[in-house]
Structures are given as C-alpha cells and as structure tokens.
Design an enzyme around this catalytic site. Sequence first.
Site, PDB file in Angstrom:
ATOM      1  N   TRP A   1      17.680 -36.927 -18.945  1.00  0.00           N
ATOM      2  CA  TRP A   1      16.642 -36.070 -18.390  1.00  0.00           C
ATOM      3  C   TRP A   1      15.306 -36.720 -18.694  1.00  0.00           C
ATOM      4  CZ3 TRP A   1      17.968 -32.391 -15.148  1.00  0.00           C
ATOM      5  CH2 TRP A   1      19.221 -31.787 -15.251  1.00  0.00           C
TER       6      TRP A   1
ATOM      7  N   ALA B   1      13.393 -42.694 -12.403  1.00  0.00           N
ATOM      8  CA  ALA B   1      14.737 -43.075 -12.851  1.00  0.00           C
ATOM      9  C   ALA B   1      14.652 -44.453 -13.496  1.00  0.00           C
ATOM     10  CB  ALA B   1      15.716 -43.107 -11.682  1.00  0.00           C
TER      11      ALA B   1
ATOM     12  N   GLU C   1       0.823  -1.208   0.000  1.00  0.00           N
ATOM     13  CA  GLU C   1       0.000   0.000   0.000  1.00  0.00           C
ATOM     14  C   GLU C   1       0.858   1.258   0.000  1.00  0.00           C
ATOM     15  OE1 GLU C   1      -2.314  -2.980   2.657  1.00  0.00           O
ATOM     16  OE2 GLU C   1      -0.268  -2.664   1.934  1.00  0.00           O
TER      17      GLU C   1
END
Length: 348
Positions: free
Chosen positions: A181, A173, A63
């Site tokens: 990736w 994995a 504010e």
Amino acid sequence: MSPVGGTGSEAALSSAMRTAIGAAEGVRGTTSPNPPVGCVVLDAAGAVAGIGATRPPGGPHAEVVALREAGERARGGTAVVTLEPCSHTGRTPPCTDALLAAGVARDVHAVEVPMPVAAGGADILRAAGVEVHSGLLAEEAESGPLRAWLHFARTGRPHVTWKYAATLDGRSAAADGTSKWISSPEARAEVHELRRRMDAVVAGTGTVLADDPQLTARTPEGGLHEHQPLRVVVGNRPVPAGARVLDDTAETLLLPASDPDTVLAELAGRGAVDVLLEGGPVLAGAFAAAGRIDRVLGYIAPALLGSGRAALGDAGVGSISQAFRLHVEQVTMVGPDVRVSAVPVAQE
C-alpha cells in the site's frame, strides 16, 4: 449577500446555514440526480424548529422534511436553505408551495438555482410577501455538498474528481508493479468514506487486470456501507469472470470505451452527478487531456521509489507552457500522508 434583517442576527443565521450545509453533506450520494440540499427552519423567535435534508429521488425535499419537523412553529419563522427553493413540479410538488402553506415569513438561501426549469422560487416567494435573501455562505455551500450538482446543472456533465495515491516523487507503483500500500490506513479509510458519497467510481481495465480492486465503499470494520456507488470499468480489454469488481456487492457497468465524453454521457444518462475517477494513469491522462477533470484529490505518502509507474499518464502536455495549472483549495494531513485538494485554474 443582500442585507439580512428582521428576527435573528446574521451570526445566528450563519450558524443555521452551516447546520443546513452539514445536513446536506450527510445525504450526499443518495439524492442524484436531485441536489443534496439542507434546510433549517427557525421559529418566529429565531430558535431551531426543524432540520431536514433531501431524501432519495421521489422522496420529499429538504424544506418539506424540515417543515414537517417544525410543525406549527414554522409559521412566521425563517427557512434557511442551502439552495433556492424549487418552483416546479417534478416527482414532488414545488417547495415554494410547502413554504407558503406553512406560513414561513422569510427565506434565506445560499445559492440560486442555475437551471431555468427549477429557478424562480425566490420571485414566487417575494410575490407572496415572503422576505427573501440570497447568498449567505454561498461559497461554503458551492464548494461543499452542492459542488457536483451545480457543475452538472451548468454543464450537463457529471463532476469528476480524480483521486490518486502516490509517493513524494510522484510514483503510484514500484518498478515491479506493486502498489499496495502506498497510502496509509487512515488515507484508505477516508477514500472509502469518499466512495460512499459518490454516484459512480470509474477505473480502467488496466487497473482492474493489474490490481483486481473491488471498488466498494467499506466501513472501518470491513463491512459494506449501505450506499454503494456504481462501479464502472472502462476499456476494451475483457474483464475475467472472477474479477472482484464483478461480484454481487454492488452494481457494475462495463463500458467498452475510453473516450471521456462517451463515458460521461453514459453516466449522465444514468443520473450520475458525482463521479470518482480512480485509475489508472492511462485513463486519468485521457481525462486530463480532454479537460474532464474537475477536481484533483491527491494522497501523497512520505516515501520515495525513484522508478516505477507515474501517477498520471500521457495527458497531451508537450511543454511547460501546456501544463495544467491548478488552484490548491486545501492541504490536510491524513495520518502520515498529505491530502491535497485542487481544482483547475480557469483559462483566459
């Protein structure tokens, strides 16, 4: 929401509130333990006169920033704020004082403050003759930049988002342990953007030893974002001195503990409000079993592995009746991946 009357249509006020929410989102990750708040000051004619967002701790609140930009145009105008203006003196004076001194005629805020020490701002403004309305776009503000802070204010615990990447069959994995990736470059870039808005990123020693992550927030060009979350490594196994998570790019906290409540209490004591849980499956399972995951953010890659490490470890679920049920908030494509945001379903 209470009816909003006077100068300016509800559509204009909603537009101003969305601008305020955007301003708050822009500073998320830099304000803790204070909330990331946005404010738009409209002049007496309903035009935007000032826009502000909370500065880092010790700096002005939203504010005050917006009022400074508005100057004399704030007199007789409207303050549109994502959170009820505070009424107490902390590191800075109450925002209610600033609004009254500026001569604001109306306050429209999205969410009321749930903490007694800072609540009551709306009543102070009303008593001084300011028209006050609460609840405008409350759901957008609560599920957006204020989500973590509101959780912290109501529970005393940091808000935990469990982020993971997995294949379509739930593997994080392959059988040989490789995981780079699973997700796409687009998804990984989004995660770095997410990290820079967090107070802390938590990983287990198993993940650190297996993957040697840096756990920093990087730009698309590979540089470091200005704001870096606290890196937290949880577990009793020693972390090698040469681990990338111990480099000097960001602060790192080694916590020889695995109990979620112990971890969260330590982080709360450090002013961390918004926490990203990144791995691995054992630690995520422990947080799930303890009921300390407040949001799940899954990046699902269009790939199959068939075997390998599951994304979530033992979470104490022995039968389908014990499954953790989630409400899906959003499903979005990120490059070739699907991002799913979900929150736990409240138990009866």
